[in-house]
Design an enzyme around this catalytic site. Structure first.
Site, PDB file in Angstrom:
ATOM      1  N   LYS A 130      22.201  53.663  12.757  1.00 16.94           N
ATOM      2  CA  LYS A 130      22.537  53.216  11.390  1.00 16.94           C
ATOM      3  C   LYS A 130      21.783  54.098  10.415  1.00 16.94           C
ATOM      4  O   LYS A 130      20.693  54.581  10.726  1.00 16.94           O
ATOM      5  CB  LYS A 130      22.088  51.765  11.179  1.00 16.94           C
ATOM      6  CG  LYS A 130      22.799  51.085  10.035  1.00 16.94           C
ATOM      7  CD  LYS A 130      24.092  50.477  10.514  1.00 16.94           C
ATOM      8  CE  LYS A 130      24.913  49.881   9.393  1.00 16.94           C
ATOM      9  NZ  LYS A 130      26.020  49.085   9.925  1.00 16.94           N
ATOM     10  N   ASP A 170      29.593  51.461   5.460  1.00 20.08           N
ATOM     11  CA  ASP A 170      28.985  50.125   5.461  1.00 20.08           C
ATOM     12  C   ASP A 170      28.906  49.734   3.984  1.00 20.08           C
ATOM     13  O   ASP A 170      29.669  50.277   3.172  1.00 20.08           O
ATOM     14  CB  ASP A 170      27.602  50.149   6.147  1.00 20.08           C
ATOM     15  CG  ASP A 170      27.081  48.750   6.487  1.00 20.08           C
ATOM     16  OD1 ASP A 170      27.522  48.170   7.497  1.00 20.08           O
ATOM     17  OD2 ASP A 170      26.244  48.212   5.718  1.00 20.08           O
TER      18      ASP A 170
HETATM   19  P1  NDP Z   1      31.207  46.419   0.710  1.00 23.29           P
HETATM   20  O1  NDP Z   1      30.288  47.346   0.017  1.00 23.29           O
HETATM   21  O2  NDP Z   1      32.656  46.730   0.771  1.00 23.29           O
HETATM   22  O3  NDP Z   1      31.072  44.936   0.102  1.00 23.29           O
HETATM   23  C1  NDP Z   1      29.857  44.282   0.131  1.00 23.29           C
HETATM   24  C2  NDP Z   1      30.036  42.900  -0.474  1.00 23.29           C
HETATM   25  O4  NDP Z   1      28.872  42.129  -0.227  1.00 23.29           O
HETATM   26  C3  NDP Z   1      30.226  42.926  -1.988  1.00 23.29           C
HETATM   27  O5  NDP Z   1      30.978  41.824  -2.371  1.00 23.29           O
HETATM   28  C4  NDP Z   1      28.778  42.796  -2.467  1.00 23.29           C
HETATM   29  O6  NDP Z   1      28.638  42.295  -3.778  1.00 23.29           O
HETATM   30  C5  NDP Z   1      28.237  41.827  -1.477  1.00 23.29           C
HETATM   31  N1  NDP Z   1      26.780  42.024  -1.341  1.00 23.29           N
HETATM   32  C6  NDP Z   1      26.155  43.146  -0.942  1.00 23.29           C
HETATM   33  N2  NDP Z   1      24.819  42.977  -0.980  1.00 23.29           N
HETATM   34  C7  NDP Z   1      24.631  41.727  -1.437  1.00 23.29           C
HETATM   35  C8  NDP Z   1      23.476  40.957  -1.700  1.00 23.29           C
HETATM   36  N3  NDP Z   1      22.242  41.470  -1.490  1.00 23.29           N
HETATM   37  N4  NDP Z   1      23.648  39.681  -2.135  1.00 23.29           N
HETATM   38  C9  NDP Z   1      24.898  39.167  -2.328  1.00 23.29           C
HETATM   39  N5  NDP Z   1      26.027  39.862  -2.114  1.00 23.29           N
HETATM   40  C10 NDP Z   1      25.890  41.106  -1.668  1.00 23.29           C
HETATM   41  O7  NDP Z   1      30.613  46.245   2.192  1.00 23.29           O
HETATM   42  P2  NDP Z   1      31.332  45.752   3.515  1.00 23.29           P
HETATM   43  O8  NDP Z   1      32.352  44.725   3.205  1.00 23.29           O
HETATM   44  O9  NDP Z   1      31.725  46.955   4.293  1.00 23.29           O
HETATM   45  O10 NDP Z   1      30.103  45.089   4.305  1.00 23.29           O
HETATM   46  C11 NDP Z   1      29.795  43.696   4.232  1.00 23.29           C
HETATM   47  C12 NDP Z   1      28.989  43.298   5.447  1.00 23.29           C
HETATM   48  O11 NDP Z   1      29.749  43.569   6.641  1.00 23.29           O
HETATM   49  C13 NDP Z   1      27.669  44.019   5.651  1.00 23.29           C
HETATM   50  O12 NDP Z   1      26.739  43.143   6.261  1.00 23.29           O
HETATM   51  C14 NDP Z   1      28.026  45.135   6.646  1.00 23.29           C
HETATM   52  O13 NDP Z   1      26.905  45.576   7.367  1.00 23.29           O
HETATM   53  C15 NDP Z   1      28.998  44.375   7.537  1.00 23.29           C
HETATM   54  N6  NDP Z   1      29.907  45.184   8.344  1.00 23.29           N
HETATM   55  C16 NDP Z   1      30.726  46.115   7.782  1.00 23.29           C
HETATM   56  C17 NDP Z   1      31.604  46.841   8.562  1.00 23.29           C
HETATM   57  C18 NDP Z   1      32.578  47.793   7.995  1.00 23.29           C
HETATM   58  O14 NDP Z   1      33.409  48.304   8.761  1.00 23.29           O
HETATM   59  N7  NDP Z   1      32.593  48.061   6.701  1.00 23.29           N
HETATM   60  C19 NDP Z   1      31.620  46.672  10.026  1.00 23.29           C
HETATM   61  C20 NDP Z   1      30.777  45.591  10.508  1.00 23.29           C
HETATM   62  C21 NDP Z   1      29.947  44.928   9.681  1.00 23.29           C
HETATM   63  P3  NDP Z   1      28.290  43.284  -5.017  1.00 23.29           P
HETATM   64  O15 NDP Z   1      29.564  44.002  -5.315  1.00 23.29           O
HETATM   65  O16 NDP Z   1      27.822  42.383  -6.097  1.00 23.29           O
HETATM   66  O17 NDP Z   1      27.200  44.210  -4.523  1.00 23.29           O
HETATM   67  O1  2IT Z   2      28.119  47.439  11.083  1.00 24.20           O
HETATM   68  C1  2IT Z   2      29.068  48.093  11.550  1.00 24.20           C
HETATM   69  O2  2IT Z   2      29.514  47.888  12.681  1.00 24.20           O
HETATM   70  C2  2IT Z   2      29.676  49.123  10.689  1.00 24.20           C
HETATM   71  N1  2IT Z   2      29.276  49.259   9.540  1.00 24.20           N
HETATM   72  C3  2IT Z   2      30.745  50.013  11.242  1.00 24.20           C
HETATM   73  C4  2IT Z   2      30.149  51.130  12.044  1.00 24.20           C
HETATM   74  C5  2IT Z   2      31.113  52.179  12.507  1.00 24.20           C
HETATM   75  O3  2IT Z   2      30.603  53.147  13.089  1.00 24.20           O
HETATM   76  O4  2IT Z   2      32.327  52.061  12.321  1.00 24.20           O
END
Ligand code: NDP
Ligand code: 2IT
Length: 451
Positions: A130, A170
């Site tokens: 990561k 992420d």
């Molecule tokens: P995005 O940047 O697309 O969206 C993040 C969302 O979470 C936004 O709505 C943001 O709000 C909110 N957020 C972020 N930080 C905080 C905080 N400290 N408190 C409250 N709200 C918060 O990210 P993703 O949707 O890609 O990721 C969301 C989660 O999913 C993370 O935990 C990530 O690690 C996990 N994840 C993502 C994957 C992927 O493929 N993208 C794969 C697996 C897991 P705001 O706009 O106000 O910051």
């Molecule tokens: O937390 C996760 O699994 C991700 N942000 C996606 C990682 C990836 O390599 O697609």
């Protein structure tokens, strides 16, 4: 073999805390895994003797670097960047890049540790890593983001490679940022390789990668509900977040006939009693991702909804909950509230959104509860499929990929049952995921000897 002296869970965790001061997220992630692994390896001397968990909980390396960039006003800005390469026993390091002001070494170490187990669960050959930076994309111009991504890659490129370490997106990193970073990698190395995933479709990306994490979390939920003879249709869902994972989880819930009541961001949550349908989800996608707006503006577009500033949505009664924003956003008290209000199942889209108290509450009440390392693995799984397509220099069809994603999520669910079925009708998905992920990585490590 002589039975070696070994520490118990408490002794092990004391050591982890001592060696990782001021890294609470990392300690928390290790604790959650160690609670199950110590029980599993009780009668398995080799895992003790070879110090396997101790070795997985010590990253192969942590690279930290300076990222300088110039803002639109000509000011020189200095950020800190990292890549944590946790473990490559079963394949190249693989895991996302996060740009958020809260990023620090503890957060990235916890994410890389979790990723190691998650990637093993997918059944694909990927190790865990990561990376990220304490850069805040909010309020930055596109040119500023481009300059930051280029500067970040100018250091990162020497540590990654298609067979070495393959980053992806992420929080704060989507297709646009991956484009800027891929462009810079290609410019520096002159290599067009699958060094990043989440790429655009025109330049080596895979269909359904964008949707895969959120869709996968709902497929996992479906698998859990099916063990009780139930489905998503007709269920109410409370979802946190409004980014990539949350909006695609919402989309799949709606497609399967469920009703989504909430979404949130760091400012608070919106509650729409009419349900957040596809048209409203599309509005959120455009508003949050493309316009970088705030979720509170939803109530201006859809006035029957209410906005709750500074709050998380767990007090809204629901059948199922999907935390899809960030770590430690669902606390022990929230877990109790969800259960008191009749919530039957929780599928984590985010990484470690439930704190340790919350995990213990869900386990104690024996509800259907999937930890992120199992339920959000669909994203990295399709990243793994993107790597395969890049190696083959081909693009697979959407139907093929959709089926593969469903099959992989079902496979992860089966693995959780294999090691988490408690025999009394309760499946401990946390335990199942931890043991299944651990066993695969551990057995590979045993084959390599002491390295
Ligand atoms: P995005 O940047 O697309 O969206 C993040 C969302 O979470 C936004 O709505 C943001 O709000 C909110 N957020 C972020 N930080 C905080 C905080 N400290 N408190 C409250 N709200 C918060 O990210 P993703 O949707 O890609 O990721 C969301 C989660 O999913 C993370 O935990 C990530 O690690 C996990 N994840 C993502 C994957 C992927 O493929 N993208 C794969 C697996 C897991 P705001 O706009 O106000 O910051
Ligand atoms: O937390 C996760 O699994 C991700 N942000 C996606 C990682 C990836 O390599 O697609």
């Amino acid at each position: 073999m002589a039975v070696t002296d070994h520490v118990d869970l408490n002794g092990f965790m004391e050591g982890v805390k001592k060696r990782n001061p001021h890294q609470p997220e990392f300690v928390q992630a290790v604790q959650e895994v160690a609670e199950d692994i110590f029980e599993f390896i009780q009668d398995k001397e080799e895992y003790h003797a070879q110090q396997i968990l101790r070795r997985i909980a010590e990253p192969d390396r942590v690279v930290s670097f300076r990222v300088c960039w110039e803002d639109d006003n000509g000011n020189i800005r200095v950020q800190r960047g990292w890549r944590v390469q946790n473990n490559n026993a079963i394949g190249p390091y693989k895991g996302g890049i996060r740009f958020h002001p809260s990023v620090n070494e503890s957060v990235l170490k916890f994410l890389a540790f979790e990723q190691t187990f998650k990637n093993a669960l997918t059944g694909l050959p990927m190790g865990g890593g990561k990376g990220g930076a304490n850069f805040n994309p909010k309020g930055k111009s596109v040119r500023e983001i481009m300059r930051f991504c280029q500067s970040f890659m100018t250091e990162l490129y020497r540590h990654i490679g298609a067979d070495v370490d393959v980053p992806a997106g992420d929080i704060g990193v989507g297709a646009r940022e991956i484009g800027f970073m891929f462009g810079q990698y290609k410019r520096i190395t002159n290599h067009f390789t699958g060094v990043l995933t989440g790429k655009g479709l025109e330049w080596g990306g895979s269909l359904i990668r964008t949707e895969a994490t959120g869709y996968g979390a709902v497929y996992f939920l479906e698998n859990m509900l099916a063990t009780k003879g139930e489905g998503v249709a007709g269920k109410t869902a409370v979802i946190s977040g409004s980014g990539n994972v949350a909006t695609h989880a919402a989309e799949k819930i709606v497609q399967l006939g469920g009703k989504v009541l909430t979404l949130s961001d760091s400012g608070g949550f919106i509650h729409d009693p009419d349900g957040i349908d596809q048209e409203k989800i599309d509005w959120v996608k455009t508003h949050k991702t493309h316009r970088r707006g705030r979720i509170e503006e939803y109530v201006e577009a859809f006035p029957r909804a209410t906005f709750h500033p500074g709050k998380t949505p767990w007090g809204v009664p629901c059948d199922v909950a999907l935390p899809c924003a960030t770590q430690n956003e669902l606390l022990g008290e929230d877990a109790k509230t969800l259960i008191a209000n009749g919530c039957k199942a929780v599928s984590e889209g985010a990484n470690m959104p439930t704190d340790l108290d919350g995990v213990h509450v869900f386990k104690h009440h024996k509800i259907l509860y999937a930890p992120g390392k199992a339920s959000n693995a669909g994203g990295v799984a399709v990243s793994g499929l993107e790597m395969s397509q890049n190696s083959e220099r081909r693009s697979w069809k959407e139907e093929e990929l959709q089926q593969m994603l469903k099959d992989i999520m079902k496979g992860i669910h089966d693995s959780c049952i294999r090691y988490g079925d408690q025999g009394d009708g309760y499946i401990d998905y946390v335990k199942g995921a931890n043991i299944a992920g651990f066993k695969k990585v551990a057995d590979a490590m045993l084959a390599f000897g002491v390295v």
